[in-house]
Enzyme design. Structure first.
Site, mmCIF file in Angstrom:
data_model
loop_
_atom_site.group_PDB
_atom_site.id
_atom_site.type_symbol
_atom_site.label_atom_id
_atom_site.label_comp_id
_atom_site.label_asym_id
_atom_site.label_seq_id
_atom_site.Cartn_x
_atom_site.Cartn_y
_atom_site.Cartn_z
ATOM 1 N N LYS A 178 -8.617 -11.005 -7.265
ATOM 2 C CA LYS A 178 -9.787 -11.095 -6.393
ATOM 3 C C LYS A 178 -10.695 -9.880 -6.527
ATOM 4 C CE LYS A 178 -8.971 -8.746 -2.193
ATOM 5 N NZ LYS A 178 -9.621 -8.656 -0.907
ATOM 6 N N LYS A 213 -12.932 -4.172 -2.870
ATOM 7 C CA LYS A 213 -13.557 -2.862 -2.714
ATOM 8 C C LYS A 213 -12.691 -1.782 -3.319
ATOM 9 C CE LYS A 213 -15.283 -3.794 1.828
ATOM 10 N NZ LYS A 213 -14.758 -3.685 3.167
ATOM 11 N N LYS A 223 0.822 -1.211 0.000
ATOM 12 C CA LYS A 223 0.000 0.000 0.000
ATOM 13 C C LYS A 223 0.857 1.264 0.000
ATOM 14 C CE LYS A 223 -4.388 -1.745 1.803
ATOM 15 N NZ LYS A 223 -5.446 -1.675 2.833
HETATM 16 P P1 ATP Z 1 -9.904 -3.650 0.362
HETATM 17 O O1 ATP Z 1 -9.719 -3.792 -1.131
HETATM 18 O O2 ATP Z 1 -10.196 -2.230 0.817
HETATM 19 O O3 ATP Z 1 -8.872 -4.361 1.184
HETATM 20 P P2 ATP Z 1 -11.625 -5.900 0.516
HETATM 21 O O4 ATP Z 1 -12.547 -6.016 -0.645
HETATM 22 O O5 ATP Z 1 -10.398 -6.748 0.537
HETATM 23 O O6 ATP Z 1 -11.295 -4.364 0.649
HETATM 24 P P3 ATP Z 1 -11.876 -6.131 3.386
HETATM 25 O O7 ATP Z 1 -12.732 -5.234 4.232
HETATM 26 O O8 ATP Z 1 -10.385 -5.931 3.381
HETATM 27 O O9 ATP Z 1 -12.448 -6.096 1.855
HETATM 28 O O10 ATP Z 1 -12.173 -7.637 3.766
HETATM 29 C C1 ATP Z 1 -13.251 -8.064 4.554
HETATM 30 C C2 ATP Z 1 -13.263 -9.581 4.538
HETATM 31 O O11 ATP Z 1 -13.641 -10.054 3.236
HETATM 32 C C3 ATP Z 1 -11.897 -10.212 4.842
HETATM 33 O O12 ATP Z 1 -12.089 -11.338 5.696
HETATM 34 C C4 ATP Z 1 -11.394 -10.659 3.491
HETATM 35 O O13 ATP Z 1 -10.525 -11.787 3.583
HETATM 36 C C5 ATP Z 1 -12.687 -11.009 2.756
HETATM 37 N N1 ATP Z 1 -12.584 -10.835 1.308
HETATM 38 C C6 ATP Z 1 -12.301 -9.675 0.659
HETATM 39 N N2 ATP Z 1 -12.319 -9.866 -0.683
HETATM 40 C C7 ATP Z 1 -12.618 -11.184 -0.902
HETATM 41 C C8 ATP Z 1 -12.796 -11.997 -2.080
HETATM 42 N N3 ATP Z 1 -12.680 -11.498 -3.301
HETATM 43 N N4 ATP Z 1 -13.105 -13.304 -1.923
HETATM 44 C C9 ATP Z 1 -13.235 -13.820 -0.677
HETATM 45 N N5 ATP Z 1 -13.082 -13.121 0.467
HETATM 46 C C10 ATP Z 1 -12.784 -11.809 0.376
HETATM 47 MG MG MG Z 2 -8.739 -6.392 1.967
#
Ligand code: ATP
Ligand code: MG
Length: 333
Positions: free
Chosen positions: A195, A198, A112
């Site tokens: 993956k 967000k 990051k």
């Molecule tokens: P960011 O991109 O801001 O890190 P994120 O989409 O990874 O956001 P988080 O809030 O970091 O979301 O993750 C919340 C939960 O969702 C965590 O337990 C993470 O492992 C899970 N998670 C996030 N993206 C995925 C995905 N594509 N598939 C499965 N699990 C996910």
């Molecule tokens: Mg994440």
């Protein structure tokens, strides 16, 4: 009942399908078998600058979605991290226990901060893992449900729990990763090699749970696949179709083999049409429930304040024990 702690950041208004299938769905199951503490980690969200009104709104939205997904305040402890000051109080102790080089090796920080440049990187992003360690240890959690991306931070938690115990006497259980079976990793619909995320996915690549059902259906129908015509699970050669099969299978409970048989001889269109219906059928009541919680902010905040009170009763015990062990003179209680 073993104790678990898990958190989700209020970084966006809506959760995406990966958050639900990879994390939140397991939280709902885990509350039945564990003494579960679930936090909307608003302090962690501050590591990247946030608009105050948006942060407040997203924190409530995150809680509303967790409740809509099935978290039950009678069965688990759901709260906002900023309501429990013991997290940050313990985090200072953790920081003083962590080597500078040890923290500098955390890949999330390296990734990051490399993207942002050091002038735009806060010290908070650097100390983020110490706060995460404190989140877990302040509840003396035995298990932590985490995705693959958080494994290194959990390893650090284990190291520091052992270090504290070694230096000051047995205080913390050394927490294990709890990776429930049925955990699915969901990929970006437009770029199925990475993956769904967000912060990184484009709007067309991500299924936001609070999207209009029409939008959701359209995104599924325009998901990137391949030029072959066979519906078969093959992560390397057919990542797009494999992703759609994973989503189908985890939402309906059908096995992958069963789905391959069901769609034998049919085209990609048939799979996409069915899947669009399955996802929108699931998401529609979820959106309604989320909206109901958002329409009644007084009860939503009440649930969170009750959760924080339960959380604090555990966290303040731990903090008192820690302060005593490290050698602080007892304060007034
Ligand atoms: P960011 O991109 O801001 O890190 P994120 O989409 O990874 O956001 P988080 O809030 O970091 O979301 O993750 C919340 C939960 O969702 C965590 O337990 C993470 O492992 C899970 N998670 C996030 N993206 C995925 C995905 N594509 N598939 C499965 N699990 C996910
Ligand atoms: Mg994440």
């Amino acid at each position: 009942r073993p104790r678990v702690l898990s958190g989700i950041q209020p970084t966006a208004g809506s959760f995406h399908l990966g958050n639900y299938l990879g994390a939140v769905r397991q939280w709902v199951a885990v509350q039945e078998s564990h003494d579960a503490f679930y936090a909307v980690v608003d302090l962690h969200a501050m590591t990247i600058p946030k608009d105050p009104a948006e942060l407040r709104h997203n924190s409530r939205m995150a809680a509303a979605q967790l409740l809509a997904a099935g978290l039950d305040p009678e069965r688990c402890t759901l709260f906002l991290q900023s309501h429990v000051p013991e997290h940050t109080q313990l985090s200072w102790i953790v920081e003083c226990l962590t080597g500078f080089g040890e923290a500098a090796r955390m890949t999330q920080f390296k990734d990051k901060s490399a993207k942002q440049g050091t002038d735009h990187t806060s010290v908070g992003l650097f100390t983020y893992p110490a706060l995460m360690v404190a989140d877990i240890l302040v509840y003396r959690a035995h298990q932590v449900p985490v995705g693959e991306d958080q494994r290194q931070h959990l390893e650090l938690t284990r190291t520091l729990a052992e270090r504290f115990n070694g230096r000051y006497g047995a205080t913390f259980p050394v927490p294990e990763a709890h990776i429930p079976k049925e955990t699915a990793k969901i990929y970006d619909l437009q770029d199925p090699g990475v993956k769904m995320s967000k912060s990184a996915s484009t709007p067309k690549g991500i299924i936001e749970l609070l999207d209009e059902p029409k939008t959701t259906a359209k995104k599924i129908k325009s998901a990137v696949t391949d030029t072959d015509t066979v519906i078969r699970f093959d992560q390397d050669k057919k990542p797009g179709i494999s992703n759609l099969l994973t989503i189908h299978s985890t939402l309906t409970g059908a096995g992958i083999q069963e789905l391959e048989d069901k769609y034998a001889g049919k085209g990609y269109g048939a799979l996409k049409t069915d899947l669009a219906e399955i996802v929108t059928d699931w998401v529609t009541p979820f959106r309604t429930r989320t909206q109901e919680f958002m329409d009644d902010p007084a009860s939503l905040d009440g649930i969170l304040l009750d959760g924080a009170e339960k959380a604090r009763s555990v966290a303040s015990d731990t903090l008192r024990d820690v302060y005593d062990k490290v050698g602080f003179v007892p304060g007034r209680r």
